[in-house]
Design an enzyme around this catalytic site. Structure first.
Site, mmCIF file in Angstrom:
data_model
loop_
_atom_site.group_PDB
_atom_site.id
_atom_site.type_symbol
_atom_site.label_atom_id
_atom_site.label_comp_id
_atom_site.label_asym_id
_atom_site.label_seq_id
_atom_site.Cartn_x
_atom_site.Cartn_y
_atom_site.Cartn_z
ATOM 1 N N CYS A 156 0.834 -1.192 0.000
ATOM 2 C CA CYS A 156 0.000 0.000 0.000
ATOM 3 C C CYS A 156 0.878 1.254 0.000
ATOM 4 O O CYS A 156 1.533 1.537 -1.001
ATOM 5 C CB CYS A 156 -0.970 -0.034 1.183
ATOM 6 N N ASP A 203 -9.868 -4.259 -5.854
ATOM 7 C CA ASP A 203 -9.239 -3.200 -5.061
ATOM 8 C C ASP A 203 -9.946 -1.874 -5.320
ATOM 9 O O ASP A 203 -9.903 -1.344 -6.426
ATOM 10 C CB ASP A 203 -7.758 -3.097 -5.440
ATOM 11 N N HIS A 236 -7.934 -4.850 -1.661
ATOM 12 C CA HIS A 236 -6.752 -4.157 -1.172
ATOM 13 C C HIS A 236 -6.303 -4.753 0.168
ATOM 14 O O HIS A 236 -7.113 -4.929 1.072
ATOM 15 C CB HIS A 236 -7.076 -2.670 -0.986
#
Length: 269
Positions: A156, A203, A236
């Site tokens: 991330c 995501d 995600h």
């Protein structure tokens, strides 16, 4: 495999180029709706050390190694047990793993924080403003740990940082950017080291059209090897913030992504 070959493999879309590239983070311009996921009750096998002006978690393999990985945190910080679990996994595979506090003592994001304040929180924690910390960690790995081959793995926020470092540091031998993309630099496709990009199909932070743009631009402009892989049905954070032991449906994808990470590092380091 031809430059433009795309195949579907083991439930994933795999795009493989002869030219490789770097990775990126969530979105630098929009709030990252990260779910902390399955936070592990995990203490870690390494120890915390001081590296110049920053603290870091360091774990070493059972036998001597001259290969090291800088593990770059997500928005939840360097002490997140899930990230230390990934560092320990790398050490179990023969790498010195170091997870520095790239926020330099500043408070990490918390699931209890107000998302409307995310950009304000991010202002002094840009993943493209970490050169001072990276330089310190590189010195530590080379001079104190004897590392001769150094790579990066980031998640991330750390995925963006991994992409950024691939643009800035030719000495970094390989990178794995997990759900992250640098979006605001003109040179963002000019990777200096082989980079694997891992994304989830579902995501909400990085939609597939952005991944397609990344692939197209890398194919056009990048001069090193790269690979972009999209895991079907995954969200995600799935690689490090989903526990494979309590998510049986996701387990094959989690394990495959982690294997891809290890194979990529082994190939280029």
């Amino acid at each position: 495999m031809s430059k433009n070959h795309i195949e579907k493999t083991s439930g994933c879309f795999l795009s493989h180029r002869k030219k490789l590239q770097t990775s990126t983070m969530a979105n630098e311009a929009k709030p990252c709706p990260c779910d902390i996921g399955d936070r592990m009750d995990y203490g870690g096998l390494g120890q915390e050390v001081q590296i110049e002006h920053i603290k870091a978690y360091v774990v070493k393999p059972s036998s001597a190694s001259d290969k090291a990985i800088i593990v770059i945190q997500d928005i939840f910080g360097w002490q997140l047990p899930n990230t230390r679990y990934m560092a320990d996994m790398l050490a179990a595979n023969g790498y010195i793993a170091v997870c520095p506090d790239f926020y330099v003592g500043k408070e990490p994001w918390s699931p209890t924080h107000d998302w409307s304040k995310f950009q304000e929180w991010l202002e002094d924690k840009k993943p493209t403003n970490i050169n001072k910390e990276v330089d310190a960690v590189l010195w530590y790995l080379k001079e104190q740990c004897g590392a001769k081959h150094i790579g990066t793995v980031g998640f991330c926020w750390g995925g963006v940082a991994t992409h950024y470092l691939a643009l800035q540091y030719p000495e970094i031998r390989a990178g794995v950017s997990v759900y992250g993309i640098v979006r605001e630099r003109e040179d963002r496709y000019d990777l200096k080291s082989p980079t694997l990009f891992i994304f989830g199909e579902k995501d909400d932070v990085i939609p597939l059209n952005l991944v397609s743009v990344l692939e197209a631009k890398l194919s056009e402009k990048c001069t090193v090897d790269y690979q972009v892989k999209i895991f079907l049905g995954q969200t995600h954070g799935f690689v490090h913030r989903k526990r494979e032991d309590i998510n049986p449906t996701d387990k094959p994808y989690i394990e495959e992504a982690r294997t891809d990470m290890l194979n990529w590092l082994k190939k280029y380091m």
